[in-house]
Structure formats: structure tokens, C-alpha cells
Design an enzyme around this catalytic site. Structure first.
Site, PDB file in Angstrom:
ATOM      1  N   GLY A 125      -8.359  -2.768  -0.637  1.00  0.00           N
ATOM      2  CA  GLY A 125      -9.043  -3.058  -1.893  1.00  0.00           C
ATOM      3  C   GLY A 125     -10.131  -4.111  -1.764  1.00  0.00           C
ATOM      4  O   GLY A 125     -10.636  -4.612  -2.762  1.00  0.00           O
TER       5      GLY A 125
ATOM      6  N   GLU B  81      -1.773  -0.378   7.506  1.00  0.00           N
ATOM      7  CA  GLU B  81      -2.674  -0.870   6.459  1.00  0.00           C
ATOM      8  C   GLU B  81      -2.834  -2.382   6.588  1.00  0.00           C
ATOM      9  O   GLU B  81      -2.023  -3.140   6.037  1.00  0.00           O
ATOM     10  CB  GLU B  81      -2.099  -0.542   5.082  1.00  0.00           C
ATOM     11  CG  GLU B  81      -1.963   0.937   4.826  1.00  0.00           C
ATOM     12  CD  GLU B  81      -2.061   1.231   3.347  1.00  0.00           C
ATOM     13  OE1 GLU B  81      -2.949   2.003   2.964  1.00  0.00           O
ATOM     14  OE2 GLU B  81      -1.272   0.676   2.576  1.00  0.00           O
TER      15      GLU B  81
ATOM     16  N   SER C 248      -9.633   0.390   2.473  1.00  0.00           N
ATOM     17  CA  SER C 248     -11.063   0.601   2.177  1.00  0.00           C
ATOM     18  C   SER C 248     -11.672   1.785   2.922  1.00  0.00           C
ATOM     19  O   SER C 248     -12.832   1.719   3.340  1.00  0.00           O
ATOM     20  CB  SER C 248     -11.860  -0.688   2.426  1.00  0.00           C
ATOM     21  OG  SER C 248     -11.375  -1.723   1.589  1.00  0.00           O
TER      22      SER C 248
ATOM     23  N   ASN D 167      -3.252   7.170  -2.823  1.00  0.00           N
ATOM     24  CA  ASN D 167      -2.297   6.300  -3.518  1.00  0.00           C
ATOM     25  C   ASN D 167      -2.989   5.781  -4.773  1.00  0.00           C
ATOM     26  O   ASN D 167      -3.850   4.920  -4.697  1.00  0.00           O
ATOM     27  CB  ASN D 167      -1.913   5.144  -2.570  1.00  0.00           C
ATOM     28  CG  ASN D 167      -1.038   4.114  -3.251  1.00  0.00           C
ATOM     29  OD1 ASN D 167      -0.527   4.337  -4.348  1.00  0.00           O
ATOM     30  ND2 ASN D 167      -0.866   2.971  -2.600  1.00  0.00           N
ATOM     31  N   TRP D 168      -2.592   6.340  -5.897  1.00  0.00           N
ATOM     32  CA  TRP D 168      -3.289   6.008  -7.149  1.00  0.00           C
ATOM     33  C   TRP D 168      -2.858   4.667  -7.727  1.00  0.00           C
ATOM     34  O   TRP D 168      -3.435   4.194  -8.703  1.00  0.00           O
ATOM     35  CB  TRP D 168      -3.063   7.116  -8.183  1.00  0.00           C
ATOM     36  CG  TRP D 168      -3.720   8.420  -7.841  1.00  0.00           C
ATOM     37  CD1 TRP D 168      -4.463   8.703  -6.720  1.00  0.00           C
ATOM     38  CD2 TRP D 168      -3.708   9.612  -8.622  1.00  0.00           C
ATOM     39  NE1 TRP D 168      -4.904   9.998  -6.766  1.00  0.00           N
ATOM     40  CE2 TRP D 168      -4.450  10.586  -7.928  1.00  0.00           C
ATOM     41  CE3 TRP D 168      -3.135   9.959  -9.851  1.00  0.00           C
ATOM     42  CZ2 TRP D 168      -4.634  11.876  -8.414  1.00  0.00           C
ATOM     43  CZ3 TRP D 168      -3.311  11.239 -10.346  1.00  0.00           C
ATOM     44  CH2 TRP D 168      -4.060  12.192  -9.626  1.00  0.00           C
ATOM     45  N   LYS D 169      -1.785   4.097  -7.209  1.00  0.00           N
ATOM     46  CA  LYS D 169      -1.289   2.796  -7.680  1.00  0.00           C
ATOM     47  C   LYS D 169      -1.051   2.855  -9.206  1.00  0.00           C
ATOM     48  O   LYS D 169      -0.715   3.913  -9.718  1.00  0.00           O
ATOM     49  CB  LYS D 169      -2.245   1.679  -7.258  1.00  0.00           C
ATOM     50  CG  LYS D 169      -2.557   1.758  -5.758  1.00  0.00           C
ATOM     51  CD  LYS D 169      -3.295   0.576  -5.219  1.00  0.00           C
ATOM     52  CE  LYS D 169      -3.539   0.786  -3.719  1.00  0.00           C
ATOM     53  NZ  LYS D 169      -4.179  -0.375  -3.093  1.00  0.00           N
TER      54      LYS D 169
ATOM     55  N   GLU E 283       1.578  -4.027  -1.377  1.00  0.00           N
ATOM     56  CA  GLU E 283       1.680  -4.554  -2.745  1.00  0.00           C
ATOM     57  C   GLU E 283       3.145  -4.631  -3.177  1.00  0.00           C
ATOM     58  O   GLU E 283       3.528  -5.520  -3.933  1.00  0.00           O
ATOM     59  CB  GLU E 283       0.841  -3.685  -3.699  1.00  0.00           C
ATOM     60  CG  GLU E 283      -0.642  -3.915  -3.456  1.00  0.00           C
ATOM     61  CD  GLU E 283      -1.539  -2.725  -3.710  1.00  0.00           C
ATOM     62  OE1 GLU E 283      -1.119  -1.776  -4.386  1.00  0.00           O
ATOM     63  OE2 GLU E 283      -2.686  -2.749  -3.210  1.00  0.00           O
TER      64      GLU E 283
ATOM     65  N   GLY F 115      -6.772   4.278  -1.360  1.00  0.00           N
ATOM     66  CA  GLY F 115      -6.567   3.695  -2.689  1.00  0.00           C
ATOM     67  C   GLY F 115      -7.746   4.002  -3.601  1.00  0.00           C
ATOM     68  O   GLY F 115      -7.870   5.093  -4.156  1.00  0.00           O
ATOM     69  N   GLY F 116      -8.659   3.062  -3.709  1.00  0.00           N
ATOM     70  CA  GLY F 116      -9.780   3.171  -4.653  1.00  0.00           C
ATOM     71  C   GLY F 116     -10.540   4.488  -4.586  1.00  0.00           C
ATOM     72  O   GLY F 116     -10.816   5.106  -5.622  1.00  0.00           O
TER      73      GLY F 116
ATOM     74  N   HIS G  18       4.618  -0.306   0.949  1.00  0.00           N
ATOM     75  CA  HIS G  18       3.222  -0.673   0.715  1.00  0.00           C
ATOM     76  C   HIS G  18       3.118  -2.200   0.582  1.00  0.00           C
ATOM     77  O   HIS G  18       4.006  -2.844   0.025  1.00  0.00           O
ATOM     78  CB  HIS G  18       2.695   0.019  -0.548  1.00  0.00           C
ATOM     79  CG  HIS G  18       1.210  -0.134  -0.673  1.00  0.00           C
ATOM     80  ND1 HIS G  18       0.623  -1.277  -1.165  1.00  0.00           N
ATOM     81  CD2 HIS G  18       0.201   0.698  -0.318  1.00  0.00           C
ATOM     82  CE1 HIS G  18      -0.697  -1.130  -1.117  1.00  0.00           C
ATOM     83  NE2 HIS G  18      -0.978   0.055  -0.608  1.00  0.00           N
TER      84      HIS G  18
END
Ligand code: PGA
Length: 249
Positions: free
Chosen positions: A172, A166, A212, A9-11, A96, A233-234, A94
Site C-alpha cells: 500500500g 509480502e 504495490s 485481496n480487496w481488504k 495487516e 491490493g489496491g 496477511h
């Protein structure tokens, strides 16, 4: 048989040239685990990403979607628009989206229904906040998120559902759920699905863990019985670390 899946997930990261370079780099690294590999770039780059990923086993997926097909919804993107550029899978719910854009269970239920009506696959995200876990309320929170958005679905619809647990406190933050915490929650979720439907559905649904996940912890987390992959993510923003996670099975 449930599938192993790793989705990046590149956000809100990567402009057009960064998107295309990252996909090209990912393509060059061999997928030795056979896990399904997905990347979710921002809407504006989906079409180019799809063209660049062609011929590989990387699926390009969307990070969100609206609940209507078209109309007066300024700034929104519909299922038919996604499908017209080759996208067949969408991430919904998600944390966010829930936190910053106020998406609640009722809205997510509408979005899930709409995605399924449009023959899309859904990666449905949910998870508790730290305050829920510290009050020992995490199982209740997760149960209601899943029930409210998914338990009205027909048994057949579950072929198009992937679950993604999640925990918000792990996203993150560099703080992951321990492999045991992930396993406990995933087993609980599979049990809920079995109780509502039956064991053929609960055994077939892939349940991803997100929060993470990195190359150095993926193997231990994915090694747990009820963990079928990850939403990353990251660590998905770098081809080598992403593919190290894809190959961690
Ligand atoms: P993270 O994000 O891997 O950076 O924690 C996970 C996610 O939000 O899906």
C-alpha cells in the site's frame, strides 16, 4: 508443475453492489495468460460473489478464518461456514492481520492446520518490515515466519499451500521490491522448502509476490524465475488494472 496465480485481496473495501459490479466487470475481460485468478471480497459478500462468479474462472476466496469449527467466538467465521458458501481457499497471515489483530506465528500455525483439516487451500502470507530489511535481517525474519507456521506440515499438505511473500514496507505504499529483491527472496524461500522437504515440493509450490504490484510493474516482477504470480491490493479494486496484472505473464 507450479501454477501462475494472481489473487486480488480487496481488504475492507466494496459493499455488496460494488462487489457484484467488480466481479461482473472482471468476468468481461478475457484472461489471456491462463493464470489462476482469485478475488477475496469481505466475508459478508462471499456468497453473492460466489454466485456472480459462477461459470467464470474467477475463484472467490476468503481473507481470513478462525481456528475452530464453531463455538463461543463472537464475530468469527469458521472453515465450515466458508465452505457452505462455496469458498475453498483462504488467505492467512496477511501483515495487516499480524499487525492490527495481533496474529502471531503460533496462532497462524493453528489456522493453517485447521484449514488443511478442512481440505481448504491456504495462501500463506509473510514478509519483513522495513526495519528488518534495513538491518539486513529480512532473510532471518522470513525464514522464521515460514518455519514456525508451516514446517511441521506433512509433504502431502504442501499440495494445498501457496506462499505469498509480502514485504510490509511495500504494501500500500507504492514502493515495490525490485524484481531482483523479489527474486532473491523467492529463491531463498524455495531453497528453504527444498532443504526441509525435497525438490519436488519446492519446485511445485507457487510463490506469489505482494506489495504495490501494478499493471506497469507486474510483467517485470512476474518475469523472474521464482515469482509465480501476485497478491494484489489496491490495483485489484479496478477490473482493468487487475486483469492487466492477470495478463502480465
Ligand atoms: P497493495 O497490497 O497491492 O495495495 O500493496 C498488497 C497486499 O496487501 O496484499
Amino acid at each position: 508443475m507450479r501454477k501462475n496465480i494472481v489473487a486480488g485481496n480487496w481488504k475492507m473495501n466494496n459493499d455488496l453492489s460494488e462487489t457484484l459490479s467488480l466481479i461482473s466487470e472482471i468476468k468481461q475481460i478475457q484472461n489471456t495468460s491462463g493464470a489462476e485468478c482469485m478475488v477475496a471480497p469481505t466475508f459478508i459478500n462471499l456468497q453473492s460473489a460466489f454466485e456472480t462468479a459462477k461459470g467464470s474462472n474467477i475463484e472467490v476466496v476468503a481473507q481470513n478464518m478462525h481456528f475452530a469449527q464453531n463455538g463461543a467466538y463472537t464475530g468469527e467465521i469458521s472453515a465450515s461456514m466458508l465452505k457452505s458458501v462455496g469458498v475453498r481457499t483462504v488467505i492467512l497471515g496477511h501483515s495487516e492481520r499480524r499487525e492490527y489483530f495481533h496474529e502471531d506465528d503460533a496462532l497462524l500455525k493453528q489456522k493453517v492446520d485447521f484449514a488443511l483439516e478442512n481440505n481448504m487451500r491456504v495462501i500463506f502470507c509473510f514478509g519483513e518490515k522495513w526495519e528488518d530489511r534495513s538491518a539486513d535481517n529480512h532473510f532471518n525474519v522470513v525464514e522464521s515466519q515460514i518455519k514456525n507456521a508451516l514446517f511441521h506440515l506433512s509433504a502431502e499438505s504442501w499440495n494445498s499451500i501457496v506462499l505469498a511473500y509480502e514485504p510490509v514496507w511495500a504494501i500500500g505504499t507504492g514502493q515495490t521490491a525490485s524484481p531482483e529483491q523479489a527474486q532473491d527472496m523467492h529463491a531463498f524461500i524455495r531453497g528453504l522448502v527444498e532443504k526441509q522437504y525435497d525438490s519436488s515440493i519446492s519446485e511445485d509450490v507457487s510463490i506469489l509476490y505482494g506489495g504495490s504490484v501494478k499493471p506497469n510493474n507486474a510483467q517485470e516482477i512476474f518475469g523472474k524465475n521464482d515469482v509465480d504470480g501476485g497478491l494484489i491490493g489496491g490495483a485489484a479494486l479496478n477490473a482493468e488494472s487487475f486483469m492487466a496484472i492477470v495478463n502480465a505473464f
